[in-house]
Design an enzyme around this catalytic site. Structure first.
Site, PDB file in Angstrom:
ATOM      1  N   GLY A  76    -144.175 -39.128 -48.064  1.00  9.73           N
ATOM      2  CA  GLY A  76    -144.630 -38.336 -46.917  1.00  9.73           C
ATOM      3  C   GLY A  76    -143.704 -38.424 -45.717  1.00  9.73           C
ATOM      4  CE  LYS A 102    -134.286 -38.107 -40.993  1.00  9.74           C
ATOM      5  NZ  LYS A 102    -133.347 -37.711 -42.046  1.00  9.74           N
ATOM      6  CG  ASP A 162    -138.166 -38.554 -51.677  1.00  7.03           C
ATOM      7  OD1 ASP A 162    -137.809 -38.962 -52.795  1.00  7.03           O
ATOM      8  OD2 ASP A 162    -137.816 -39.087 -50.618  1.00  7.03           O
TER       9      ASP A 162
HETATM   10  P1  AMP Z   1    -135.363 -41.195 -46.767  1.00  2.36           P
HETATM   11  O1  AMP Z   1    -134.670 -42.217 -47.622  1.00  2.36           O
HETATM   12  O2  AMP Z   1    -134.870 -41.153 -45.337  1.00  2.36           O
HETATM   13  O3  AMP Z   1    -135.420 -39.840 -47.398  1.00  2.36           O
HETATM   14  O4  AMP Z   1    -136.873 -41.708 -46.620  1.00  2.36           O
HETATM   15  C1  AMP Z   1    -137.709 -42.017 -47.723  1.00  2.36           C
HETATM   16  C2  AMP Z   1    -139.119 -42.205 -47.219  1.00  2.36           C
HETATM   17  O5  AMP Z   1    -139.160 -43.278 -46.266  1.00  2.36           O
HETATM   18  C3  AMP Z   1    -139.719 -40.998 -46.508  1.00  2.36           C
HETATM   19  O6  AMP Z   1    -141.086 -40.971 -46.798  1.00  2.36           O
HETATM   20  C4  AMP Z   1    -139.466 -41.311 -45.053  1.00  2.36           C
HETATM   21  O7  AMP Z   1    -140.358 -40.641 -44.197  1.00  2.36           O
HETATM   22  C5  AMP Z   1    -139.694 -42.819 -45.024  1.00  2.36           C
HETATM   23  N1  AMP Z   1    -138.975 -43.474 -43.921  1.00  2.36           N
HETATM   24  C6  AMP Z   1    -137.640 -43.683 -43.813  1.00  2.36           C
HETATM   25  N2  AMP Z   1    -137.355 -44.322 -42.658  1.00  2.36           N
HETATM   26  C7  AMP Z   1    -138.529 -44.522 -42.019  1.00  2.36           C
HETATM   27  C8  AMP Z   1    -138.906 -45.126 -40.785  1.00  2.36           C
HETATM   28  N3  AMP Z   1    -137.999 -45.667 -39.963  1.00  2.36           N
HETATM   29  N4  AMP Z   1    -140.222 -45.146 -40.450  1.00  2.36           N
HETATM   30  C9  AMP Z   1    -141.139 -44.614 -41.266  1.00  2.36           C
HETATM   31  N5  AMP Z   1    -140.853 -44.034 -42.440  1.00  2.36           N
HETATM   32  C10 AMP Z   1    -139.572 -43.984 -42.821  1.00  2.36           C
HETATM   33 MG    MG Z   2    -136.080 -38.210 -47.339  1.00  2.00          MG
END
Ligand code: AMP
Ligand code: MG
Length: 515
Positions: free
Chosen positions: A100, A118, A265
């Site tokens: 999510g 973001k 995702d």
């Molecule tokens: P990503 O690797 O950036 O595509 O993120 C994978 C998942 O981790 C997604 O659900 C992001 O929303 C969540 N996510 C990444 N960084 C954070 C953060 N600093 N705080 C909350 N959720 C995060």
């Molecule tokens: Mg992502």
């Protein structure tokens, strides 16, 4: 000008019953309403006039303070009902369950485009994290979104980058060296932020009601060419996604782009490049190369694996849509079509890069593989090689002349060079050019071979300057990336091989998911 938001997404799709910020499993719903968390002393660093124009804004906002507070998440614009969406995904080949929007908050739609912040703070999907993005990763996201657009590659866009005096602690290499970093917020813009994982999650939960609502919404909003009265609309949608994803992969490969984290995702339903994390651009030609240190062992998301991984990701999407299709055959046919489309686009783009008509490559099937072998054997910089080739071919140089091979050898990272290998390839190439005259070859090659590439070491230099409070290199690189296929007066600064000291420098060839 006041922002005027519309919210088809939240009107059409089921909402979470709670709008609390605590991390939780959200079931039977596609989104949770949530307001962004404020940051301290926001400051606008970057603004894209081109993205603003998509939203009907001609120039930077008159009412700058109001905009700054909306784009930093410190205020909610009139008519906006911010929300975070619920999706799952396969990460590095394994089902990861609910993920999510853990740090992305959608503000709503303007003219069919969704605006998404973001790094705007915690949501129901933040798990144990802070919902923030740091300055370095936000600069990388903003610049690369716009660079991809100007290269002509489908991508989510970036409207603004706001930094702040709020900080969060990050351990960039997960190696016990945490430090406080500035929080930043990028406003991303796209017709849709739906990912494959949005469909995978309700399918994995056997929640076919939500799955069907999502598919109906996607069909109505994003696939208007599909006739809704046909019985096989879902299969048609899947087929369209397979074909567009094939084109996207060929585009990435043609400019040496490596996404770095092709989890399901991070795959867009609209086949746009989305989620700029540990991405990079191939410098020394090596199909095994990945900029993502987290993936250094398996190299699942290396340059050469991207087309196959995209197909695997599509098969996950097909699996999720299966309950609405109940027939494997059309899904398999579309996955096969993906292969054919990818190869057709790749041949077309490679031929354009070489200044040859497509049939020249199909009638000489050994030529393209030989080119790639030569690039690898001579450790050529992928984009500099094609740039140098464009300059040679457009001045009608004699390829047998030593100056011709010398110009290309300048693009190599190797210490000792097999000049003969290059000369043999050049002789074949010259013969092909002569046998296949192409009108306006110089122009068509230039249009396929960028001069400017947003190399990691260039971005890292502007990030380090920005972290010291000097934002002018950031503005300079943002200006330069808007015309990647043209020469510019300050090119001595930008157009060069990766310097030896940057080859193993943090932020250049070594990036992690910490952002
Ligand atoms: P990503 O690797 O950036 O595509 O993120 C994978 C998942 O981790 C997604 O659900 C992001 O929303 C969540 N996510 C990444 N960084 C954070 C953060 N600093 N705080 C909350 N959720 C995060
Ligand atoms: Mg992502």
């Amino acid at each position: 000008m006041p922002l005027s938001f519309n919210d088809r997404f939240i009107q059409a799709l089921p909402a979470d019953s709670s709008d609390a910020r605590n991390s939780r499993s959200v079931v039977g719903a596609v989104y949770s309403l949530i307001t962004p968390e404020p940051v301290v002393e926001p400051q606008l660093l970057l603004w894209s006039d081109e993205t603003a124009a998509l939203l009907g804004l001609q120039h930077a906002p008159d009412d700058a303070l109001h905009w700054l507070s909306v784009l930093s998440g410190n205020a909610v614009a009139e008519g906006s009902r911010p929300y975070a969406t619920c999706y799952g995904g396969h990460q590095f080949g394994h089902w990861a369950g609910q993920l999510g929007d853990g740090r992305a908050i959608n503000l709503g739609e303007i003219d069919g485009y969704t605006l998404q912040l973001k790094g705007a703070g915690r949501t129901a999907f933040s798990r144990n994290s802070d919902g923030r993005a740091v300055l370095r990763s936000s600069i990388r996201e903003f610049l690369c979104s716009e660079a991809m657009h100007h290269l002509g590659i489908a991508t989510t866009r970036a409207l603004s980058l706001v930094t702040s005096n709020s900080t969060v602690v990050r351990d960039m290499f997960y190696d016990g060296n945490p430090r406080a970093e500035s929080c930043a917020v990028v406003c991303r813009v796209s017709n849709s932020f739906l990912r494959f994982g949005h469909f995978e999650l309700p399918a994995a939960r056997n929640d076919f009601d939500v799955l069907k609502q999502l598919v109906d919404y996607a069909l109505a909003q994003h696939f208007p060419d599909i006739d809704g009265s046909q019985p096989d609309v879902v299969a048609q949608m899947f087929d369209g996604i397979c074909r567009k994803t094939a084109e996207l992969m060929a585009h990435w490969m043609s400019v040496g782009f490596v996404h770095g984290v092709m989890n399901t995702d991070n795959m867009s339903l609209l086949s746009e490049t989305i989620d700029y994390g540990p991405y990079g651009w191939l410098e020394k030609y090596d199909p095994q190369w990945t900029p993502n240190t987290t993936d250094a062992e398996g190299r699942r998301y290396s340059y050469g694996n991207q087309p196959a991984v995209a197909q695997w990701n599509l098969s996950r999407l097909g699996n999720a849509l299966y309950p609405l299709i109940n027939d494997v055959e059309p899904l398999q046919a579309s996955l096969n079509a993906y292969n054919r489309e990818f190869h057709a686009h790749w041949q077309r783009l490679l031929a354009a890069k070489l200044g040859l008509p497509c049939d020249a490559l199909s009638s000489h099937p050994a030529f393209a593989p030989q080119l790639l072998q030569m690039l690898e054997a001579l450790a050529m910089d992928f984009n500099l090689f094609f740039d140098a080739l464009t300059r040679l071919a457009s001045t009608q140089s004699d390829f047998a002349a030593p100056e011709s091979s010398a110009a290309l050898l300048q693009c190599s990272y190797a210490e000792s060079l097999d000049v003969l290998l290059l000369q043999e390839w050049l002789a074949q190439y010259q013969a092909l050019l002569a046998a296949h005259p192409l009108p306006a070859r110089a122009t068509s090659m230039r249009a396929a071979n960028p001069v400017f590439i947003l190399r990691n070491h260039l971005v890292q230099d502007v990030i380090e300057a920005a972290e010291r409070g000097d934002f002018s290199p950031l503005q300079d690189i943002f200006t330069r990336l808007k015309s990647p296929y043209a020469d510019a007066t300050d090119d001595a600064r930008w157009i060069k091989k990766c310097p030896p000291e940057s080859m193993h420098r943090a932020g250049c060839s070594m990036l992690s998911c910490s952002s």
